[in-house]
Design a protein around this motif. Structure first.
Motif, mmCIF file in Angstrom:
data_model
loop_
_atom_site.group_PDB
_atom_site.id
_atom_site.type_symbol
_atom_site.label_atom_id
_atom_site.label_comp_id
_atom_site.label_asym_id
_atom_site.label_seq_id
_atom_site.Cartn_x
_atom_site.Cartn_y
_atom_site.Cartn_z
ATOM 1 N N SER A 1 2.517 -68.419 -1.860
ATOM 2 C CA SER A 1 2.394 -67.116 -2.486
ATOM 3 C C SER A 1 1.678 -66.212 -1.493
ATOM 4 C CB SER A 1 1.587 -67.198 -3.782
ATOM 5 O OG SER A 1 1.244 -65.889 -4.196
ATOM 6 N N ALA A 2 2.422 -65.288 -0.927
ATOM 7 C CA ALA A 2 1.811 -64.363 0.025
ATOM 8 C C ALA A 2 0.777 -63.513 -0.693
ATOM 9 C CB ALA A 2 2.880 -63.483 0.665
ATOM 10 N N LYS A 3 1.003 -63.328 -1.992
ATOM 11 C CA LYS A 3 0.099 -62.490 -2.767
ATOM 12 C C LYS A 3 -1.265 -63.156 -2.951
ATOM 13 C CE LYS A 3 0.113 -59.765 -6.982
ATOM 14 N NZ LYS A 3 0.894 -59.476 -8.207
ATOM 15 N N VAL B 1 5.770 -68.213 -5.291
ATOM 16 C CA VAL B 1 5.762 -69.369 -6.185
ATOM 17 C C VAL B 1 4.759 -69.195 -7.325
ATOM 18 C CG1 VAL B 1 6.524 -70.961 -4.382
ATOM 19 C CG2 VAL B 1 4.082 -70.663 -4.803
ATOM 20 N N ASP B 2 3.942 -68.135 -7.258
ATOM 21 C CA ASP B 2 3.015 -67.884 -8.369
ATOM 22 C C ASP B 2 3.725 -67.288 -9.583
ATOM 23 O OD1 ASP B 2 2.150 -64.577 -7.980
ATOM 24 O OD2 ASP B 2 3.226 -65.615 -6.404
ATOM 25 N N LEU B 3 4.951 -66.826 -9.391
ATOM 26 C CA LEU B 3 5.665 -66.211 -10.516
ATOM 27 C C LEU B 3 6.312 -67.291 -11.390
ATOM 28 C CD1 LEU B 3 7.407 -63.166 -8.766
ATOM 29 C CD2 LEU B 3 5.422 -63.126 -10.290
ATOM 30 N N GLY C 1 8.705 -59.987 0.504
ATOM 31 C CA GLY C 1 7.286 -60.235 0.771
ATOM 32 C C GLY C 1 6.879 -60.305 2.236
ATOM 33 N N LYS C 2 7.696 -59.729 3.104
ATOM 34 C CA LYS C 2 7.389 -59.788 4.537
ATOM 35 C C LYS C 2 6.043 -59.146 4.868
ATOM 36 C CE LYS C 2 9.474 -57.120 7.509
ATOM 37 N NZ LYS C 2 10.604 -56.512 8.211
ATOM 38 N N SER C 3 5.847 -57.902 4.401
ATOM 39 C CA SER C 3 4.595 -57.209 4.739
ATOM 40 C C SER C 3 3.395 -57.909 4.124
ATOM 41 C CB SER C 3 4.634 -55.765 4.239
ATOM 42 O OG SER C 3 5.804 -55.141 4.638
ATOM 43 N N THR C 4 3.559 -58.392 2.909
ATOM 44 C CA THR C 4 2.450 -59.073 2.249
ATOM 45 C C THR C 4 2.058 -60.326 3.027
ATOM 46 O OG1 THR C 4 3.371 -58.290 0.161
ATOM 47 C CG2 THR C 4 1.615 -59.912 0.011
ATOM 48 N N LEU C 5 3.055 -61.073 3.489
ATOM 49 C CA LEU C 5 2.760 -62.281 4.266
ATOM 50 C C LEU C 5 2.099 -61.915 5.598
ATOM 51 C CD1 LEU C 5 2.861 -65.312 4.768
ATOM 52 C CD2 LEU C 5 5.187 -65.026 5.651
ATOM 53 N N ARG D 1 8.071 -45.528 0.552
ATOM 54 C CA ARG D 1 9.380 -46.076 0.267
ATOM 55 C C ARG D 1 9.364 -47.591 0.327
ATOM 56 N NH1 ARG D 1 14.339 -43.457 1.580
ATOM 57 N NH2 ARG D 1 14.117 -41.318 0.940
ATOM 58 N N GLY D 2 8.254 -48.126 0.793
ATOM 59 C CA GLY D 2 8.134 -49.568 0.850
ATOM 60 C C GLY D 2 9.071 -50.207 1.863
ATOM 61 N N ILE D 3 9.404 -49.497 2.894
ATOM 62 C CA ILE D 3 10.227 -50.116 3.914
ATOM 63 C C ILE D 3 9.615 -49.914 5.284
ATOM 64 C CG2 ILE D 3 12.562 -50.214 3.008
ATOM 65 C CD1 ILE D 3 12.894 -47.362 3.918
HETATM 66 P P1 GTP Z 1 9.837 -54.271 3.002
HETATM 67 O O1 GTP Z 1 8.598 -53.834 3.728
HETATM 68 O O2 GTP Z 1 10.403 -53.197 2.143
HETATM 69 O O3 GTP Z 1 10.839 -54.965 3.865
HETATM 70 O O4 GTP Z 1 9.419 -55.331 1.914
HETATM 71 P P2 GTP Z 1 8.639 -56.641 2.178
HETATM 72 O O5 GTP Z 1 9.601 -57.750 2.317
HETATM 73 O O6 GTP Z 1 7.647 -56.412 3.245
HETATM 74 O O7 GTP Z 1 7.933 -56.872 0.802
HETATM 75 P P3 GTP Z 1 6.421 -56.602 0.416
HETATM 76 O O8 GTP Z 1 5.506 -57.470 1.197
HETATM 77 O O9 GTP Z 1 6.169 -55.143 0.415
HETATM 78 O O10 GTP Z 1 6.443 -57.173 -1.059
HETATM 79 C C1 GTP Z 1 7.277 -56.621 -2.045
HETATM 80 C C2 GTP Z 1 6.620 -56.773 -3.396
HETATM 81 O O11 GTP Z 1 6.495 -58.163 -3.742
HETATM 82 C C3 GTP Z 1 5.225 -56.198 -3.448
HETATM 83 O O12 GTP Z 1 5.047 -55.572 -4.688
HETATM 84 C C4 GTP Z 1 4.325 -57.412 -3.311
HETATM 85 O O13 GTP Z 1 3.086 -57.238 -3.932
HETATM 86 C C5 GTP Z 1 5.135 -58.478 -4.010
HETATM 87 N N1 GTP Z 1 4.855 -59.817 -3.500
HETATM 88 C C6 GTP Z 1 4.872 -60.222 -2.211
HETATM 89 N N2 GTP Z 1 4.545 -61.531 -2.134
HETATM 90 C C7 GTP Z 1 4.331 -61.945 -3.390
HETATM 91 C C8 GTP Z 1 3.970 -63.211 -3.972
HETATM 92 O O14 GTP Z 1 3.773 -64.214 -3.319
HETATM 93 N N3 GTP Z 1 3.866 -63.236 -5.328
HETATM 94 C C9 GTP Z 1 4.067 -62.149 -6.104
HETATM 95 N N4 GTP Z 1 3.925 -62.286 -7.420
HETATM 96 N N5 GTP Z 1 4.400 -60.971 -5.608
HETATM 97 C C10 GTP Z 1 4.534 -60.861 -4.256
#
Ligand code: GTP
Length: 598
Positions: A164-166, A135-137, A18-22, A52-54
């Motif tokens: 929850s970054a989401k 933590v929302d999961l 969840g790095k990018s989401t945060l 590729r999500g990276i």
């Molecule tokens: P890389 O960029 O590949 O390193 O991944 P990342 O760590 O940045 O992860 P990213 O933010 O892309 O999140 C990966 C997946 O987890 C995505 O589908 C997000 O939507 C999901 N996600 C991130 N944070 C949360 C959260 O707090 N809750 C839920 N349910 N899903 C989350």
């Protein structure tokens, strides 16, 4: 900005935790990103990365933030790439920060790659704030994961941030803790300039753009800077910060992070990890830890059509402008004609570049199987670096062959330890260590020949541990090994592009398996095709592809013209990725058969 009000931080996380989401959420809460932009993952610049999500290229954002204490702060978020192939870049980004958020998916736990980066961060004396995400999961288990963080890393996790970054839950608290828990930078704005280059890229308008962190001193637009390792000098034409859009500034001082342009023509003018200083008053000691990144994995890239050679060359040139870890030079194969030997950090890096070439430059390519770089010690004392199996010296001239070894660290739940040990042993691994992190998680350390893990190790590891294992690797040294060159002959002609260097013990099964894979990959033709595997003069395996009995189009009931045309077109399509060797047509898949033969 006052130095005590600056916070430079990175985010450490395993892929998908969840790095990018945060990062997105932080930008949103601090008002850095408009609603329109919210949808995009702002920090992942390139299209391919998103797919590729990276994250490959680090990017930095300067965030002004008014904290609960009423003061204005500058938070510099320093993004880090997230894959094993890019660990040097990660280390430089961490070196530019005072602190890091450690984001751990609370439904999963601490992974090997995360751990490697955490230890890198601790080596750089970074302050680390653990953040439990998702933590929302329903399957969240913060208690277990917090305990794991305490046991494995030794960080206090008694009162963790649970977010929850989401949904955005508690992300505000994360931002506050950046201010309260991470230290401000230290540095003397009046000392000679010392700035660390932690990222750079090529921009077709501005030339090289350099991201840097100032440790000491001050930099202004118009300054004449010096790159420490090369002593080359450049005039700063643009100075600025990312917000995330580039914004020009006249001056930046100790503790700050920014970008500059200085009419640099190539990335090597400003290599990552190098130090920037001022030409008039250079520092005596550079920032420690500079090292040149070197490609570790090589493969041949050949245009399918000879006419595509020049365009391909242009495309490679362009790519290299933006990637110092990627190298290329012309090579000729008797089988494939004129092409290029290309070098990459690892397999992921190789795949990314091949995809980019095919997509952005529309180049149709034949790629040969990747190979590591071997060292050949000759009888006359000379040592050659062999990046292409077909360039192996004659057995008579060789005194010894050495191959790169890596240190492999695998994290795995208890239940899969047996499977992992078995896999590592099969790959000629030497066990170094096995530690229980918790009662259910184990770290296994092996030293393994790089060539053995390069091919299908990642896939096998994932499939045999149901996806639960994660790994990190680092090439450590070269060791002498009992290696032989295996050749493939097609209708008695050796095909250099199929040559491989393999360990002697596995040479026979490898040769048999490769010959069989080739038999399956090469389509029938008008004549018989004989495939042989050989070590030196000795043939160790033989397969045949039987010739066609009858014309393919005969199947098409004579009169049906459109069907017939369709079939012919289909054949033409298939031919695009075929290479003629002598009179035998060989499809792209055949070159990759080498990968799966081990
Ligand atoms: P890389 O960029 O590949 O390193 O991944 P990342 O760590 O940045 O992860 P990213 O933010 O892309 O999140 C990966 C997946 O987890 C995505 O589908 C997000 O939507 C999901 N996600 C991130 N944070 C949360 C959260 O707090 N809750 C839920 N349910 N899903 C989350």
């Amino acid at each position: 900005a006052k130095i005590e009000n600056i916070r430079n931080f990175s985010i450490i996380a395993h892929i998908d935790h969840g790095k990018s989401t945060l990062a997105d959420r932080i930008l949103e809460i601090t008002g850095m990103v408009s609603d329109r932009e919210k949808k995009d993952q702002y920090l992942d610049k390139m299209e391919l990365e998103q797919e590729r999500g990276i994250t490959i290229k680090a990017q930095t954002v300067r965030i002004p933030y008014k904290a609960a204490d009423g003061k204005e702060y500058i938070l510099n978020l320093i993004d880090t790439p997230g894959h094993v192939d890019f660990s040097y870049e990660v280390s430089r980004s961490l070196a530019a920060s005072e602190g890091a958020l450690l984001v751990v998916d609370s439904t999963q736990g601490v992974e090997a790659q995360t751990l490697a980066n955490v230890f890198l961060a601790l080596d750089h004396d970074l302050e680390i704030v653990p953040v439990l995400n998702k933590v929302d999961l329903p399957s969240t288990d913060c208690e277990r994961v917090a305990q794991e963080i305490e046991e494995v890393i030794g960080l206090d996790c008694s009162d963790p941030l649970m977010i929850s970054a989401k949904t955005g839950l508690n992300v505000e608290a994360v931002i506050e803790s950046i201010v309260t828990d991470l230290p401000p930078p230290e540095g003397d704005p009046d000392a000679p300039l010392k700035a660390l280059i932690f990222d750079s890229w090529y921009d077709s308008y501005q030339g090289v753009v350099v991201l840097f962190r100032i440790l000491d001193g001050t930099i202004k637009k118009g300054d004449k800077i010096q790159i420490f390792s090369s002593k080359r000098e450049f005039d700063v034409t643009t100075l600025g910060v990312y917000t995330p859009e580039p914004q020009k500034t006249a001056m930046l001082a100790a503790g700050e992070v920014g970008f500059l342009c200085a009419s640099m023509k190539e990335l090597n003018d400003a290599p990552v990890g190098d130090t920037i200083t001022l030409a008039v008053d250079p520092v005596k000691d550079p920032f420690p830890g500079f090292k040149e990144v070197k490609p570790m994995v090589f493969c041949g890239l050949y245009p399918v059509e000879p006419a595509e050679y020049e365009p391909l060359k242009g495309a490679l040139e362009k790519l290299q402008l933006n990637d110092t870890a990627f190298s290329y030079e012309p090579e000729t194969s008797t089988a494939l004609g004129f092409g290029f030997r290309c070098g990459f950090l690892g397999l992921l890096h190789m795949e990314i570049i091949q995809e980019r070439l095919e997509r952005e430059f529309q180049a149709k390519l034949i790629a040969t199987a990747p190979s590591v770089v071997y060292q050949a010690k000759l009888n006359n004392g000379e040592v050659l670096e062999i990046d292409n199996p077909s360039k192996m010296p004659e057995a008579g001239d060789l005194e010894a062959l050495a191959e790169p070894y890596c240190r492999l660290e695998i994290h795995v739940p208890n239940d899969y330890v047996g499977a992992v040990l078995k896999l590592c042993e099969e790959k000629r691994g030497i066990q170094q260590d096995m530690r229980y992190l918790t009662s259910s998680r184990v770290i296994i350390t092996y030293e393994v020949p790089f060539a053995e893990i390069m091919y299908d190790f990642f896939d096998k590891l994932k499939s045999q541990t149901k996806g639960y294992a994660s790994l990190d690797y680092e090439v450590i040294d070269y060791r002498e090994s009992n290696l032989v060159k295996l050749d493939i002959l097609i209708n008695t002609d050796p095909v250099d592009a199929f040559s491989a260097i393999v360990h002697k013990e596995s040479a026979y099964p490898f040769g048999r398996s490769l010959a069989l894979k080739l038999k399956r990959a090469i389509p029938r033709q008008m004549f018989e095709i004989v495939i042989q595997a050989a070590i030196g003069r000795k043939i160790i395996a033989k397969e045949r592809v039987a010739p066609f009995r009858k014309n393919v189009t005969a199947k098409c009931y004579g009169g049906d013209i459109s069907r017939k045309r369709k079939l012919l077109e289909k054949q033409k399509e298939g031919k695009k990725r075929m290479k003629k060797m002598g009179n035998v047509e060989i499809p792209q898949e055949a070159f990759m058969a080498v990968l799966k033969a081990g």
